[in-house]
Design an enzyme around this catalytic site. Structure first.
Site, PDB file in Angstrom:
ATOM      1  N   TYR A 251       0.878  -1.162  -0.109  1.00 38.76           N
ATOM      2  CA  TYR A 251      -0.149  -0.233  -0.151  1.00 38.76           C
ATOM      3  C   TYR A 251       0.836   1.232  -0.097  1.00 38.76           C
ATOM      4  CZ  TYR A 251      -3.953   3.122   1.622  1.00 38.76           C
ATOM      5  OH  TYR A 251      -4.571   4.136   1.707  1.00 38.76           O
TER       6      TYR A 251
ATOM      7  N   ASN B  36     -14.470  -0.861  13.162  1.00 34.02           N
ATOM      8  CA  ASN B  36     -14.348  -1.950  14.150  1.00 34.02           C
ATOM      9  C   ASN B  36     -14.809  -1.742  15.809  1.00 34.02           C
ATOM     10  OD1 ASN B  36     -12.997  -3.828  12.672  1.00 34.02           O
ATOM     11  ND2 ASN B  36     -11.070  -3.935  13.896  1.00 34.02           N
TER      12      ASN B  36
ATOM     13  N   THR C 281      -1.793   2.942  23.088  1.00 31.45           N
ATOM     14  CA  THR C 281      -1.213   4.593  23.049  1.00 31.45           C
ATOM     15  C   THR C 281      -1.009   4.906  21.857  1.00 31.45           C
ATOM     16  OG1 THR C 281       0.889   3.408  23.560  1.00 31.45           O
ATOM     17  CG2 THR C 281      -0.287   3.950  25.274  1.00 31.45           C
TER      18      THR C 281
HETATM   19  P1  NAD Z   1     -12.751   1.806  -0.159  1.00 27.38           P
HETATM   20  O1  NAD Z   1     -12.085   0.391  -0.113  1.00 27.38           O
HETATM   21  O2  NAD Z   1     -14.010   1.754   0.570  1.00 27.38           O
HETATM   22  O3  NAD Z   1     -12.738   2.082  -1.633  1.00 27.38           O
HETATM   23  C1  NAD Z   1     -11.897   1.968  -2.592  1.00 27.38           C
HETATM   24  C2  NAD Z   1     -12.546   1.516  -3.801  1.00 27.38           C
HETATM   25  O4  NAD Z   1     -11.748   1.240  -4.941  1.00 27.38           O
HETATM   26  C3  NAD Z   1     -13.554   0.182  -3.659  1.00 27.38           C
HETATM   27  O5  NAD Z   1     -14.955   0.575  -4.024  1.00 27.38           O
HETATM   28  C4  NAD Z   1     -12.983  -0.747  -4.313  1.00 27.38           C
HETATM   29  O6  NAD Z   1     -13.820  -1.605  -4.717  1.00 27.38           O
HETATM   30  C5  NAD Z   1     -12.219   0.065  -5.290  1.00 27.38           C
HETATM   31  N1  NAD Z   1     -11.145  -0.809  -6.189  1.00 27.38           N
HETATM   32  C6  NAD Z   1     -10.285  -1.481  -5.499  1.00 27.38           C
HETATM   33  N2  NAD Z   1      -9.220  -1.844  -6.380  1.00 27.38           N
HETATM   34  C7  NAD Z   1      -9.884  -1.566  -7.621  1.00 27.38           C
HETATM   35  C8  NAD Z   1      -9.547  -1.743  -9.062  1.00 27.38           C
HETATM   36  N3  NAD Z   1      -8.342  -2.392  -9.108  1.00 27.38           N
HETATM   37  N4  NAD Z   1     -10.189  -1.312  -9.745  1.00 27.38           N
HETATM   38  C9  NAD Z   1     -11.338  -0.549  -9.694  1.00 27.38           C
HETATM   39  N5  NAD Z   1     -11.759  -0.251  -8.396  1.00 27.38           N
HETATM   40  C10 NAD Z   1     -11.041  -0.862  -7.186  1.00 27.38           C
HETATM   41  O7  NAD Z   1     -11.793   2.944   0.578  1.00 27.38           O
HETATM   42  P2  NAD Z   1     -11.855   4.305   0.927  1.00 27.38           P
HETATM   43  O8  NAD Z   1     -11.612   4.649   2.208  1.00 27.38           O
HETATM   44  O9  NAD Z   1     -13.141   4.902   0.054  1.00 27.38           O
HETATM   45  O10 NAD Z   1     -10.436   4.900   0.091  1.00 27.38           O
HETATM   46  C11 NAD Z   1     -10.705   5.599  -1.136  1.00 27.38           C
HETATM   47  C12 NAD Z   1      -9.355   6.241  -1.595  1.00 27.38           C
HETATM   48  O11 NAD Z   1      -8.701   6.988  -0.649  1.00 27.38           O
HETATM   49  C13 NAD Z   1      -8.048   5.076  -1.765  1.00 27.38           C
HETATM   50  O12 NAD Z   1      -7.441   5.262  -2.771  1.00 27.38           O
HETATM   51  C14 NAD Z   1      -7.615   5.142  -0.294  1.00 27.38           C
HETATM   52  O13 NAD Z   1      -6.392   4.694  -0.702  1.00 27.38           O
HETATM   53  C15 NAD Z   1      -7.528   6.455  -0.038  1.00 27.38           C
HETATM   54  N6  NAD Z   1      -7.433   7.083   1.268  1.00 27.38           N
HETATM   55  C16 NAD Z   1      -8.457   6.899   2.182  1.00 27.38           C
HETATM   56  C17 NAD Z   1      -8.424   6.999   3.623  1.00 27.38           C
HETATM   57  C18 NAD Z   1      -9.304   6.698   4.555  1.00 27.38           C
HETATM   58  O14 NAD Z   1      -8.940   7.106   5.872  1.00 27.38           O
HETATM   59  N7  NAD Z   1     -10.536   6.436   4.316  1.00 27.38           N
HETATM   60  C19 NAD Z   1      -7.012   7.531   4.184  1.00 27.38           C
HETATM   61  C20 NAD Z   1      -6.057   7.732   3.234  1.00 27.38           C
HETATM   62  C21 NAD Z   1      -6.099   7.388   1.740  1.00 27.38           C
HETATM   63  N1  UDP Z   2      -6.677  -0.463  15.931  1.00 32.89           N
HETATM   64  C1  UDP Z   2      -6.930  -1.066  16.955  1.00 32.89           C
HETATM   65  N2  UDP Z   2      -7.905  -2.004  17.107  1.00 32.89           N
HETATM   66  C2  UDP Z   2      -8.571  -2.439  15.978  1.00 32.89           C
HETATM   67  C3  UDP Z   2      -8.335  -1.702  14.559  1.00 32.89           C
HETATM   68  C4  UDP Z   2      -7.145  -0.983  14.648  1.00 32.89           C
HETATM   69  O1  UDP Z   2      -6.234  -0.573  17.852  1.00 32.89           O
HETATM   70  O2  UDP Z   2      -9.517  -3.164  16.175  1.00 32.89           O
HETATM   71  C5  UDP Z   2      -5.426   0.400  15.646  1.00 32.89           C
HETATM   72  C6  UDP Z   2      -4.423   0.082  14.688  1.00 32.89           C
HETATM   73  O3  UDP Z   2      -3.239  -0.596  15.183  1.00 32.89           O
HETATM   74  C7  UDP Z   2      -3.832   1.477  14.250  1.00 32.89           C
HETATM   75  C8  UDP Z   2      -5.015   2.293  14.441  1.00 32.89           C
HETATM   76  O4  UDP Z   2      -5.799   1.575  15.130  1.00 32.89           O
HETATM   77  O5  UDP Z   2      -2.784   1.759  15.185  1.00 32.89           O
HETATM   78  C9  UDP Z   2      -5.455   2.807  13.149  1.00 32.89           C
HETATM   79  O6  UDP Z   2      -5.791   1.426  12.582  1.00 32.89           O
HETATM   80  P1  UDP Z   2      -6.658   1.574  11.030  1.00 32.89           P
HETATM   81  O7  UDP Z   2      -6.613   0.125  10.305  1.00 32.89           O
HETATM   82  O8  UDP Z   2      -7.864   2.176  11.033  1.00 32.89           O
HETATM   83  O9  UDP Z   2      -5.538   2.681  10.120  1.00 32.89           O
HETATM   84  P2  UDP Z   2      -4.227   2.864   9.604  1.00 32.89           P
HETATM   85  O10 UDP Z   2      -3.307   2.036  10.813  1.00 32.89           O
HETATM   86  O11 UDP Z   2      -3.937   2.521   8.311  1.00 32.89           O
HETATM   87  O12 UDP Z   2      -4.027   4.330   9.965  1.00 32.89           O
END
Ligand code: NAD
Ligand code: UDP
Ligand code: UDP
Length: 308
Positions: free
Chosen positions: A139, A184, A202
């Site tokens: 990722y 979660n 933490t």
């Molecule tokens: P999500 O998993 O809900 O949405 C991602 C979407 O992309 C899904 O609908 C999935 O089916 C589609 N997808 C995955 N692989 C694909 C492919 N090969 N071809 C076509 N479609 C595909 O996640 P989200 O939270 O909505 O995230 C959307 C974007 O924002 C992502 O690129 C993610 O990396 C970025 N992002 C999200 C967060 C967050 O906190 N939600 C944080 C940082 C970055």
């Molecule tokens: N985390 C947790 N319990 C859960 C899921 C996640 O304590 O059931 C923690 C995880 O270890 C991380 C933070 O929550 O430190 C955020 O996790 P998430 O997967 O939402 O996002 P990311 O780590 O990608 O920021």
């Protein structure tokens, strides 16, 4: 929009259509679901295309939002090779599309490009602290390579690009089983199960409500050509996972408490966006406090679990 049936993408579809735009939603439904967009299916301004962005796509559009990519660790680690392909081949194909059409393209990048950051809060000029060979690398490095491609298409071919570094965002339409912390905790509390704190709870994150995030993305797309980013978009209010768990338990009224589970490897210890640049370039800052956003999100999951 790629990834339009996902959590963020479906909200972006709503806002773009609400503003009078037409949207082609491209998604392969890996983590997205038709439920997120079913209210748009009869709308003449909305078109749904089942397509995997790792393959070329030929459509005619005026702007591209590239969101396709699983975002939760559980899902992006399920098929890590496909995750990298989605970020890298997906970016190449969408940049090729933008190049042919001479249209601007926005990349949904991530705070994960900073890895486990040694600089706090994170500013856009920080290069990051990322493990290239760990379980999160598919990722993190996929997204970093996508940023590289965006900037090379910009420098080499003059494409108009916008790179948003999105920090942890939450809200209705998160996948209930995608393993992210907010979904979660809420689902566990609503089911009367103990909340799973990884490690000692933490570690910190800064949570942005989805409506604020979408507003930031649309403002970034509307900037002049010289604005490329990367721009951090997130909410600087930082909480430990233990604090988040306590808040969810209090709001849901759960009596099951918390339980501890091992900390996943390479889990960043802290994360907080510096949003000085977003304030200046976009006139943007988040408005929704965690407490209010959690109320909306808990309401959504309560309905979802009842319906199931
Ligand atoms: P999500 O998993 O809900 O949405 C991602 C979407 O992309 C899904 O609908 C999935 O089916 C589609 N997808 C995955 N692989 C694909 C492919 N090969 N071809 C076509 N479609 C595909 O996640 P989200 O939270 O909505 O995230 C959307 C974007 O924002 C992502 O690129 C993610 O990396 C970025 N992002 C999200 C967060 C967050 O906190 N939600 C944080 C940082 C970055
Ligand atoms: N985390 C947790 N319990 C859960 C899921 C996640 O304590 O059931 C923690 C995880 O270890 C991380 C933070 O929550 O430190 C955020 O996790 P998430 O997967 O939402 O996002 P990311 O780590 O990608 O920021
Ligand atoms: N591409 C696409 N849709 C288009 C134009 C290009 O999917 O409308 C794909 C194309 O198949 C190629 C990629 O985008 O694999 C990169 O395109 P670019 O023009 O940069 O590279 P080239 O075709 O010269 O290799």
């Amino acid at each position: 929009m790629t990834g339009g049936a996902g959590f963020l993408g479906s909200h972006l579809c709503d806002h773009l259509i609400g503003d009078g735009n037409e949207v082609i939603c491209v998604d392969n439904f890996f983590t997205g679901t038709k439920r997120n967009i079913e209210h748009l299916l009869g709308n003449p301004s909305f078109e749904l295309l089942r397509h995997d962005v790792t393959f070329p796509l030929f459509v005619e559009v005026d702007e591209i939002y590239n969101l396709a990519c699983p975002a939760s660790p559980v899902h992006y680690q399920h098929d890590p090779v496909q995750t990298t392909k989605t970020s890298v081949h997906g970016a190449i194909n969408m940049l090729g599309l933008a190049k042919r059409l001479k249209v601007k393209i926005l990349q949904a990048s991530t705070s994960e490009v900073y890895g486990d950051p040694a600089v706090h809060p994170q500013t856009e000029d920080y290069w990051g602290h990322v493990n290239p060979i760990g379980p999160r690398s598919c990722y993190d490095e996929g997204k970093r390579c996508a940023e590289t491609l965006f900037f090379d298409y910009h420098r080499q071919l003059g494409l108009s690009i916008k790179v948003a570094r999105i920090f942890n965002t939450y809200g209705p339409r998160m996948h209930p089983a995608d393993g992210r912390v907010v979904s979660n905790f809420i689902v566990q509390a609503l089911k009367g199960e103990p909340i799973t704190l990884y490690g000692e709870g933490t570690q910190t994150r800064s949570f942005c409500y989805v409506d604020d995030l979408i507003d930031g993305l649309m403002r970034l797309m509307d900037t002049a050509d010289e604005v490329t980013g990367p721009v951090n978009i997130g909410n600087p209010s930082e909480f430990s996972m233990r604090e988040l768990a306590d808040l969810v338990i209090e709001k849901v009224g759960s009596s099951a408490g918390t339980t501890f589970a091992p900390l996943p490897s390479d889990d960043p210890r802290q994360r907080q966006p510096d949003i000085t640049l977003a304030r200046k370039l976009l006139g943007w800052e988040p408005r929704v406090a965690l407490s209010d956003g959690l109320d909306q999100t808990i309401g959504y999951f309560r309905e979802l679990l009842r319906a199931q």
